[in-house]
Design an enzyme around this catalytic site. Structure first.
Site, PDB file in Angstrom:
ATOM      1  N   GLU A  10       0.889  -1.307   0.216  1.00 29.33           N
ATOM      2  CA  GLU A  10       0.057   0.005  -0.040  1.00 29.33           C
ATOM      3  C   GLU A  10       0.928   1.214  -0.139  1.00 29.33           C
ATOM      4  O   GLU A  10       1.757   1.242   0.486  1.00 29.33           O
ATOM      5  CB  GLU A  10      -0.905  -0.105   1.318  1.00 29.33           C
ATOM      6  CG  GLU A  10      -0.953  -1.157   2.174  1.00 29.33           C
ATOM      7  CD  GLU A  10      -1.178  -0.940   3.512  1.00 29.33           C
ATOM      8  OE1 GLU A  10      -1.917   0.006   3.876  1.00 29.33           O
ATOM      9  OE2 GLU A  10      -0.865  -1.673   4.308  1.00 29.33           O
ATOM     10  N   TYR A  88      -8.058   4.572  -2.579  1.00 29.34           N
ATOM     11  CA  TYR A  88      -8.806   5.340  -1.691  1.00 29.34           C
ATOM     12  C   TYR A  88      -8.094   6.546  -0.872  1.00 29.34           C
ATOM     13  O   TYR A  88      -7.088   6.804  -1.076  1.00 29.34           O
ATOM     14  CB  TYR A  88      -9.294   4.387  -0.347  1.00 29.34           C
ATOM     15  CG  TYR A  88      -8.336   3.701   0.460  1.00 29.34           C
ATOM     16  CD1 TYR A  88      -7.312   2.962  -0.273  1.00 29.34           C
ATOM     17  CD2 TYR A  88      -8.247   3.880   1.624  1.00 29.34           C
ATOM     18  CE1 TYR A  88      -6.348   2.201   0.293  1.00 29.34           C
ATOM     19  CE2 TYR A  88      -7.160   3.230   2.227  1.00 29.34           C
ATOM     20  CZ  TYR A  88      -6.241   2.334   1.757  1.00 29.34           C
ATOM     21  OH  TYR A  88      -5.191   1.728   2.580  1.00 29.34           O
ATOM     22  N   ASP A  90      -6.529   8.215   2.451  1.00 31.27           N
ATOM     23  CA  ASP A  90      -6.049   7.908   3.743  1.00 31.27           C
ATOM     24  C   ASP A  90      -5.082   8.853   4.318  1.00 31.27           C
ATOM     25  O   ASP A  90      -4.247   9.096   3.648  1.00 31.27           O
ATOM     26  CB  ASP A  90      -5.429   6.456   3.752  1.00 31.27           C
ATOM     27  CG  ASP A  90      -5.408   5.753   5.348  1.00 31.27           C
ATOM     28  OD1 ASP A  90      -5.958   6.328   5.961  1.00 31.27           O
ATOM     29  OD2 ASP A  90      -4.766   4.777   5.272  1.00 31.27           O
ATOM     30  N   GLU A  95      -4.332   6.674  -1.709  1.00 28.73           N
ATOM     31  CA  GLU A  95      -3.617   5.602  -1.408  1.00 28.73           C
ATOM     32  C   GLU A  95      -3.925   4.559  -2.161  1.00 28.73           C
ATOM     33  O   GLU A  95      -5.290   4.199  -2.823  1.00 28.73           O
ATOM     34  CB  GLU A  95      -3.907   5.113   0.251  1.00 28.73           C
ATOM     35  CG  GLU A  95      -3.210   3.655   0.518  1.00 28.73           C
ATOM     36  CD  GLU A  95      -3.019   3.720   1.855  1.00 28.73           C
ATOM     37  OE1 GLU A  95      -2.985   4.408   2.863  1.00 28.73           O
ATOM     38  OE2 GLU A  95      -2.628   2.427   2.424  1.00 28.73           O
ATOM     39  N   THR A  98      -2.047  -2.405  -3.801  1.00 28.30           N
ATOM     40  CA  THR A  98      -2.144  -3.396  -4.774  1.00 28.30           C
ATOM     41  C   THR A  98      -3.029  -4.856  -4.378  1.00 28.30           C
ATOM     42  O   THR A  98      -3.093  -4.812  -3.084  1.00 28.30           O
ATOM     43  CB  THR A  98      -0.438  -4.104  -4.927  1.00 28.30           C
ATOM     44  OG1 THR A  98      -0.220  -4.899  -3.907  1.00 28.30           O
ATOM     45  CG2 THR A  98       0.325  -2.859  -5.173  1.00 28.30           C
ATOM     46  N   HIS A 152       3.478   0.520   2.998  1.00 27.36           N
ATOM     47  CA  HIS A 152       3.566  -0.772   3.758  1.00 27.36           C
ATOM     48  C   HIS A 152       3.381  -1.960   2.974  1.00 27.36           C
ATOM     49  O   HIS A 152       2.751  -1.996   1.801  1.00 27.36           O
ATOM     50  CB  HIS A 152       2.272  -0.475   4.655  1.00 27.36           C
ATOM     51  CG  HIS A 152       2.120   0.499   5.488  1.00 27.36           C
ATOM     52  ND1 HIS A 152       1.207   1.054   6.585  1.00 27.36           N
ATOM     53  CD2 HIS A 152       3.297   1.471   5.846  1.00 27.36           C
ATOM     54  CE1 HIS A 152       1.447   2.169   7.090  1.00 27.36           C
ATOM     55  NE2 HIS A 152       2.780   2.444   6.713  1.00 27.36           N
ATOM     56  N   ASN A 154       2.878  -5.998   2.996  1.00 28.93           N
ATOM     57  CA  ASN A 154       1.919  -6.836   3.730  1.00 28.93           C
ATOM     58  C   ASN A 154       2.198  -8.256   3.362  1.00 28.93           C
ATOM     59  O   ASN A 154       2.018  -8.633   2.093  1.00 28.93           O
ATOM     60  CB  ASN A 154       0.523  -6.611   3.671  1.00 28.93           C
ATOM     61  CG  ASN A 154       0.113  -5.043   3.900  1.00 28.93           C
ATOM     62  OD1 ASN A 154       0.138  -5.040   5.125  1.00 28.93           O
ATOM     63  ND2 ASN A 154       0.179  -4.351   3.050  1.00 28.93           N
ATOM     64  N   ARG A 236      -0.786 -11.342   9.319  1.00 33.50           N
ATOM     65  CA  ARG A 236      -0.496 -10.703   8.354  1.00 33.50           C
ATOM     66  C   ARG A 236       0.515  -9.714   8.671  1.00 33.50           C
ATOM     67  O   ARG A 236       0.357  -8.907   9.500  1.00 33.50           O
ATOM     68  CB  ARG A 236      -1.666  -9.514   7.705  1.00 33.50           C
ATOM     69  CG  ARG A 236      -0.894  -8.382   6.619  1.00 33.50           C
ATOM     70  CD  ARG A 236      -2.226  -7.464   6.169  1.00 33.50           C
ATOM     71  NE  ARG A 236      -2.756  -7.081   7.218  1.00 33.50           N
ATOM     72  CZ  ARG A 236      -3.123  -5.533   7.018  1.00 33.50           C
ATOM     73  NH1 ARG A 236      -2.333  -4.857   6.087  1.00 33.50           N
ATOM     74  NH2 ARG A 236      -3.766  -4.815   8.146  1.00 33.50           N
ATOM     75  N   HIS A 238       2.805  -6.916   8.743  1.00 32.90           N
ATOM     76  CA  HIS A 238       2.582  -5.382   8.545  1.00 32.90           C
ATOM     77  C   HIS A 238       3.713  -4.889   8.465  1.00 32.90           C
ATOM     78  O   HIS A 238       4.315  -4.345   9.751  1.00 32.90           O
ATOM     79  CB  HIS A 238       1.573  -4.870   9.168  1.00 32.90           C
ATOM     80  CG  HIS A 238       0.951  -3.611   8.755  1.00 32.90           C
ATOM     81  ND1 HIS A 238       0.745  -2.352   9.296  1.00 32.90           N
ATOM     82  CD2 HIS A 238       0.465  -3.075   7.457  1.00 32.90           C
ATOM     83  CE1 HIS A 238       0.264  -1.395   8.906  1.00 32.90           C
ATOM     84  NE2 HIS A 238       0.257  -1.757   7.427  1.00 32.90           N
TER      85      HIS A 238
END
Lengths: 495, 64
Positions: A10, A88, A90, A95, A98, A152, A154, A236, A238
């Site tokens: 992200e 979206y 953020d 943001e 993928t 970030h 993930n 996950r 992060h």
């Protein structure tokens, strides 16, 4: 044999509005995201029902939330694309997250598709603003004035891998990987006159080793426990300490090394390495050291350079692959590139120009500095730094370098174009993207692990997708091709 | 846009050490320099006008 890994990245993009418009960055970000419609069609909303950003991997719900829950009440654009991505607003930034990818090369493709989507979206958004306005989007992580925003990674990891082991074995890796992950920046956050340029955009903003926060007291190891998958089976991971990369080689290595290393850690095949005596300080020091040769103090009293630490991890991964634990060309490509980059860095880190962002941008800055005889603090150099990250293909300096063949490409423009609208075929992103493409008017909301349909019946119907490796093209294409409507699809899924 | 750059370019290529020219054919070395110059010319062209003002005004809200 380790479980299959999946990755998504992200990125919060920088956004600047110039000209007569008087819109704040939140509204501007919303305009950008909202402008990118599926060719004039209705948006598919994001489904928040599975989001728990305050759940901690150390086993508790955070009592004092610093992070507001995402809020659709503000009317901020928040949508899901046919390529399986989420797009979206953020924290006052557009943001792009993928879709889930099964390998590093795919991630590079869908990450690049995000740059093109932002470029398109900004071009469309500007047409809604007064003449003379401009909307500029930067794939960077800091404004150089004290604000940082994230990129970030993930990774899906089995819950059976203890979080403590992940933390212990990953901290030295995170600190030392700046050698190829850093996107470079002029200046620093500590008013240090002898650091005019450093490897990382984000390193200076990290303050603690482990923690839940992402916007303040940023931790090297983030503990958010929100798997977006079966929580009994998975966590996950992060990872919030990386930079946004433009160089394909950098993104490929950033993600490829992690995917492989997580297998090695899962299989307990990583030889123990002393920890860093002070990981946060070491993170800053590695970022500030353009020679990559400064020794770092380890907790057993020994000293290692960032490159020596990286060789330790590379050796373990090479051994793991040689023993037959992984057998695919993608992983071999990661190992080869990793070794080549460390070898080059040992000789001269600046020779990574054309492969990793910090060195590519540094070479550009040095040439520009030389030509115009500028001091490091000059605003025109800061402009070159900033414009390196501009996503516009005709203005962004990385984009111009790529067009001139001065940075190495790993993927093709055709692959990126296709990835703007089509999902990866071998993850659940395929089912998500395809359902939105085929049944846009019946998919009322989508999340990472569910689709919600309204086919005109009494209740909305939720289709869970708790397994990121299911919902692939191979598993669902036949089913999707055999139905004529979303209602028929739901009937077949529930029968 | 930048006369200063042209002056520097000349100075730089004159200072190429002799032995360096021997191991790299002169035409190749010149190509590389031309290429860098072309790139810098292009950057001068595409770089944000009023760079100083733009950079000073570039303020982002903090994010994650």
């Amino acid at each position: 044999m380790a479980t299959p890994k999946y990755v998504g990245v992200e990125t919060e993009f920088g956004i600047a509005i110039t000209g007569p418009s008087d819109v704040n960055p939140v509204v501007a970000s919303s305009l950008v995201v909202g402008a990118y419609r599926g060719r004039g069609r209705r948006d598919v909303r994001w489904d928040h029902s599975d989001e728990h950003p305050l759940r901690d991997a150390r086993g508790y719900e955070h009592p004092d939330p610093h992070e507001p829950f995402p809020d659709d009440d503000l009317g901020l654009a928040n949508t899901v694309l046919t390529n399986g991505a989420r797009f979206y607003v953020d924290h006052a930034h557009p943001e792009y997250a993928t879709p889930e990818c099964s390998n590093a090369r795919d991630l590079v493709i869908w990450d690049k598709a995000g740059e093109r989507i932002l470029e398109d979206a900004a071009a469309q958004a500007v047409t809604t603003l007064p003449p003379g306005s401009r909307v500029l989007i930067h794939k960077n992580n800091t404004d150089g004035k004290g604000a940082a925003y994230g990129t970030h990674e993930n990774y899906l990891v089995p819950r059976s891998v203890p979080f403590g082991r992940l933390t212990r074995q990953l901290l030295p890796f995170f600190v030392s990987r700046l050698v190829y992950v850093g996107a470079g920046r002029t200046g620093n956050e500590f008013d240090e006159v002898d650091v005019p340029y450093q490897l990382s955009q984000r390193a200076d903003f990290f303050e603690v080793e482990v923690g839940l926060e992402t916007t303040l007291k940023r931790p090297l190891m983030n503990t958010r426990d929100e798997p977006h998958a079966d929580p009994e089976l998975y966590r996950r991971l992060h990872v919030i300490n990386g930079d946004a990369n433009l160089c394909e080689v950098a993104t490929f290595l950033k993600v490829g090394t992690m995917l492989l290393l997580l297998d090695v850690i899962e299989d307990e095949a990583l030889p123990e390495l002393p920890g860093l005596a002070d990981p946060v300080r070491a993170f800053h020091r590695v970022s500030h050291d353009l020679t990559c040769a400064q020794p770092l103090r380890m907790d057993d009293g020994s000293r290692m350079t960032a490159l020596e630490i990286q060789w330790h991890y590379l050796d373990a991964c090479q051994r793991y692959v040689k023993e037959g634990n992984v057998d695919d060309v993608g992983t071999t490509a990661v190992l080869d590139r990793w070794e080549a980059v460390l070898t080059t860095a040992e000789r001269d880190p600046r020779a990574l120009d054309g492969q990793v962002d910090w060195a590519t941008k540094l070479a550009l800055l040095e040439s520009f500095r030389d030509r115009h005889d500028l001091d490091w603090g000059h605003d025109r150099l800061k402009m070159v730094d900033l414009q390196y990250h501009d996503v516009r293909q005709d203005k962004g300096l990385y984009q111009r370098l790529a067009a001139r063949g001065r940075v190495e490409r790993l993927i093709t423009d055709a692959e990126v174009d296709a990835a703007m609208t089509t999902p990866p075929e071998d993850t659940r992103a395929w089912f998500r993207g395809e359902c939105i493409r085929r049944f846009r008017d019946q998919v009322v909301a989508a999340g990472w692990d569910a689709l919600i349909f309204d086919v005109g019946r009494d209740a909305l119907q939720r289709v869970p997708m708790m397994e990121p490796g299911r919902g692939t093209r191979a598993m669902t294409a036949e089913l999707l091709d055999s139905v004529d409507s979303a209602a028929e699809l739901l009937d077949r899924l529930t029968s | 846009m930048s006369d200063g750059g042209q002056v520097r370019k000349g100075g730089g290529s004159e200072q190429e050490p002799e032995e360096h020219v021997e191991e790299t054919p002169e035409s190749d070395a010149k190509d590389v320099l031309d290429d860098v110059d072309e790139l810098l010319d292009e950057i001068d062209d595409v770089l944000e006008e009023n760079a100083e003002e733009f950079v000073r005004g570039y303020v982002q809200k903090g994010g994650q």
